[in-house]
Design an enzyme around this catalytic site. Structure first.
Site: not given
Ligand code: GTP
Ligand code: MG
Length: 223
Positions: A38, A40, A63, A69, A73, A132, A140, A159
């Site tokens: 934060k 940085k 967060r 959670s 996971k 997506k 990301h 992240e």
């Molecule tokens: P996890 O979801 O954390 O298991 O990892 P991943 O490999 O699917 O990661 P990705 O980088 O695709 O997404 C991580 C985070 O991005 C999620 O936890 C959300 O906070 C956000 N995110 C990803 N896709 C969506 C989406 O379709 N809608 C919304 N609102 N948030 C998203």
């Molecule tokens: Mg996540």
């Protein structure tokens, strides 16, 4: 105490207690990693403000993933619950979300962060260049940052999600609606949401065009 059952229970309690203490310590380390990242971003924002007379960052949200959670996971991914596995496999225990004014700011601040000596980029997913399928857009990064504690230096994963105000408002509403849309007309609603994401992306491009034009005019030496 020479009752073997009591002895076993005592040993197990000690083990659980020590796991709880170590887990709390690990969470404290993630919290500190969040502070480092934060700061940085705040430094970059301050520098940009002086250099370009505007703030690229609107706000920063952070967060720490809650214990439930993390457990959910790991269970979902069939990963045994150990502290080593949290560090190795759960990349989003520490989360920093940066909301920028314009799309080009996203790439500028991401690049400025990644090129810092102490930052190691682990993964980068560009959901802006490649949204997506539902329309979600954001940049990301999973990075690792060294955090200095009294007795040790520890590289912690964080992240980072970087997006514009418009992308953020879409993602927040989509997140809320996701739970409701399974009820009825799921596909139709998903299509509408995707259209909204595209409209929002168009607005982001237009706003950037407007800013670029204004900047080009104001730097015109004939004026
Ligand atoms: P996890 O979801 O954390 O298991 O990892 P991943 O490999 O699917 O990661 P990705 O980088 O695709 O997404 C991580 C985070 O991005 C999620 O936890 C959300 O906070 C956000 N995110 C990803 N896709 C969506 C989406 O379709 N809608 C919304 N609102 N948030 C998203
Ligand atoms: Mg996540």
């Amino acid at each position: 105490m020479d009752n073997p059952i009591v002895n076993t229970m005592w040993d197990q309690s000690k083990e659980i207690l020590s796991l709880v203490v170590e887990f709390k310590e690990l969470m404290m380390m993630y919290k500190c990693a969040i502070k480092e990242i934060k700061t940085k971003f705040e430094v970059l924002d301050t520098e940009f403000k002086i250099r370009y007379q505007r703030n690229p960052i609107n706000f920063i949200n952070t967060r720490l993933k809650c214990t439930t959670s993390i457990i959910k996971k790991m269970t979902r991914k069939n990963i045994p619950f150990t502290l080593e596995n949290i560090e190795k496999y759960i990349h989003d225990v520490a989360g920093v979300r940066v909301i920028c004014s314009y799309v080009d700011d996203i790439y500028s601040i991401a690049e400025a962060l990644i090129k810092q000596d102490d930052i190691k980029l682990i993964t980068k997913k560009d959901y802006i260049a490649h949204p997506k399928s539902n329309g979600y857009r954001s940049l990301h990064l999973i990075i690792s940052v060294p955090v200095y504690f009294a007795e040790q230096k520890k590289n912690m994963k964080v992240e980072v999600q970087i997006r514009t105000i418009a992308m953020d408002s879409w993602a927040s509403l989509e997140h809320q609606l996701r739970y409701k849309q399974q009820i009825a007309n799921g596909e139709e609603i998903a299509e509408h949401l995707k259209e909204c994401a595209e409209l929002i992306s168009d607005i982001d491009s237009r706003m950037l065009d407007i800013r670029t034009k204004i900047e080009a005019n104001s730097s015109d030496p004939t004026e």
